[in-house]
Design a protein around this motif. Structure first.
Motif, mmCIF file in Angstrom:
data_model
loop_
_atom_site.group_PDB
_atom_site.id
_atom_site.type_symbol
_atom_site.label_atom_id
_atom_site.label_comp_id
_atom_site.label_asym_id
_atom_site.label_seq_id
_atom_site.Cartn_x
_atom_site.Cartn_y
_atom_site.Cartn_z
ATOM 1 N N ALA A 129 0.860 -1.182 0.000
ATOM 2 C CA ALA A 129 0.000 0.000 0.000
ATOM 3 C C ALA A 129 0.898 1.234 0.000
ATOM 4 C CB ALA A 129 -0.906 0.002 1.224
ATOM 5 N N VAL A 130 0.487 2.256 -0.714
ATOM 6 C CA VAL A 130 1.268 3.500 -0.818
ATOM 7 C C VAL A 130 0.402 4.624 -0.238
ATOM 8 C CG1 VAL A 130 2.408 5.122 -2.372
ATOM 9 C CG2 VAL A 130 2.504 2.660 -2.847
ATOM 10 N N HIS A 131 0.841 5.148 0.895
ATOM 11 C CA HIS A 131 0.022 6.075 1.676
ATOM 12 C C HIS A 131 0.204 7.527 1.214
ATOM 13 C CE1 HIS A 131 -2.394 7.580 4.818
ATOM 14 N NE2 HIS A 131 -1.972 6.844 5.828
ATOM 15 N N ALA A 137 4.286 10.070 0.496
ATOM 16 C CA ALA A 137 4.153 8.654 0.827
ATOM 17 C C ALA A 137 5.325 8.152 1.669
ATOM 18 C CB ALA A 137 4.035 7.822 -0.449
ATOM 19 N N SER A 159 -7.861 -2.845 1.565
ATOM 20 C CA SER A 159 -6.837 -2.074 0.844
ATOM 21 C C SER A 159 -5.923 -1.313 1.776
ATOM 22 C CB SER A 159 -7.511 -1.094 -0.127
ATOM 23 O OG SER A 159 -8.050 0.017 0.571
ATOM 24 N N ASP A 161 -4.701 2.113 3.946
ATOM 25 C CA ASP A 161 -4.531 3.498 3.499
ATOM 26 C C ASP A 161 -3.602 3.527 2.291
ATOM 27 O OD1 ASP A 161 -6.124 4.171 5.598
ATOM 28 O OD2 ASP A 161 -4.726 5.591 6.509
ATOM 29 N N THR A 162 -4.174 3.720 1.120
ATOM 30 C CA THR A 162 -3.364 3.653 -0.097
ATOM 31 C C THR A 162 -4.002 4.479 -1.208
ATOM 32 O OG1 THR A 162 -2.278 2.117 -1.653
ATOM 33 C CG2 THR A 162 -4.549 1.606 -1.044
ATOM 34 N N THR A 165 -2.674 1.914 -7.064
ATOM 35 C CA THR A 165 -1.359 1.537 -7.580
ATOM 36 C C THR A 165 -1.484 0.290 -8.451
ATOM 37 O OG1 THR A 165 -0.890 0.043 -5.732
ATOM 38 C CG2 THR A 165 -0.281 2.385 -5.447
ATOM 39 N N VAL A 168 -2.597 -2.546 -6.230
ATOM 40 C CA VAL A 168 -4.040 -2.542 -5.985
ATOM 41 C C VAL A 168 -4.768 -3.108 -7.203
ATOM 42 C CG1 VAL A 168 -6.058 -1.052 -5.656
ATOM 43 C CG2 VAL A 168 -3.950 -0.614 -4.360
#
Length: 255
Positions: A129-131, A137, A159, A161-162, A165, A168
């Motif tokens: 996941a990329v926050h 991020a 998922s 916090d993202t 991407t 995903v």
């Protein structure tokens, strides 16, 4: 499977005799920490709403706890105390194990990205996941989504916090979860780009999800401007209202 939405990203997955608590923020209104923004959005101590009246009755049944990352709106002091006192088995990213053990939590299992691990007779898999978009991020730290396949239940993707991407997209199109939970608040600090999906990416997620979507991370912390009503309107415009469950705090659905 029954999914109980409590508040923000806090939910409970009820499966058989097990109650899997996810990202618990259990403190009363205004007790989880300071405001996340001072001028972009109205400064308010978080959480900005109380837990629903039925929440702790459900939380008390917890047999396990999944933690996607360590931000206070996903694990607050009240939740730490609860997990420590009850010694609830905690499942987390390999990157968070040391920190959670130092807090006295009972880390029973760790999960790595894209690696399948046995869990409750089925499997759990860590999803990157990329926050946040762009530079923000990195300081937001590591986050892990989870994909679960449990016996005689629908598969579920949390998922976390993202933003949207390739990872995903891979989950939605290749693993094809039967339930997908997506953080929809479009959180943003006073500076930098948003920390969660913008509306166009939320709708992209909804379109690409093969089955039912649950929207959470809404109307509970002060830096999340997207409302349930705005999301409901946007989803309606693309004709996918039946696909998306936007629960009120304390609301549950059986799948």
């Amino acid at each position: 499977m029954k999914v109980h939405h409590l508040r923000n990203a806090t939910l409970v997955i009820e499966t058989g005799d097990n109650f899997i608590l996810v990202d618990p923020m259990l403190g009363k209104k205004g007790t989880a920490g300071p405001t996340f923004t001072l001028f972009r959005f109205k400064p308010q101590r978080n959480p900005i709403v109380d837990l629903p009246s039925n929440a702790m009755d459900i939380v008390e049944k917890a047999t396990h706890c999944l933690i996607t990352h360590l931000h206070p709106d996903h694990l607050d002091k009240e939740a730490e105390h609860f997990l420590r006192t009850k010694q609830i088995p905690v499942i987390c990213s390999v990157k968070d194990e040391s920190t959670l053990r130092k807090k006295g939590l009972n880390v029973s299992q760790t999960v790595d990205y894209w690696k399948k691990t046995s869990f409750l007779g089925g499997i759990i898999q860590g999803i990157p996941a990329v926050h946040g978009y762009g530079f923000v991020a990195k300081p937001m730290g590591n986050v892990m989504g989870f994909y679960l396949e449990l016996p005689n239940e629908k598969s579920i993707y949390l998922s976390a916090d993202t933003i949207y991407t390739d990872d995903v997209h891979k989950v939605l199109t290749q693993l094809k979860p039967e339930i997908s939970v997506v953080a929809c608040g479009t959180a943003q600090l006073d500076i930098f780009q948003p920390l969660l999906m913008r509306m166009d990416d939320i709708l992209k997620f909804v379109k690409n999800a093969p089955n039912q979507v649950i929207a959470n991370h809404l109307e509970a912390v002060n830096h999340c401007p997207t409302t349930r009503k705005q999301l409901e309107t946007a989803v309606s415009k693309i004709g996918l209202s039946d696909k998306v469950f936007i629960p009120k705090d304390g609301e549950s659905r059986t799948f």
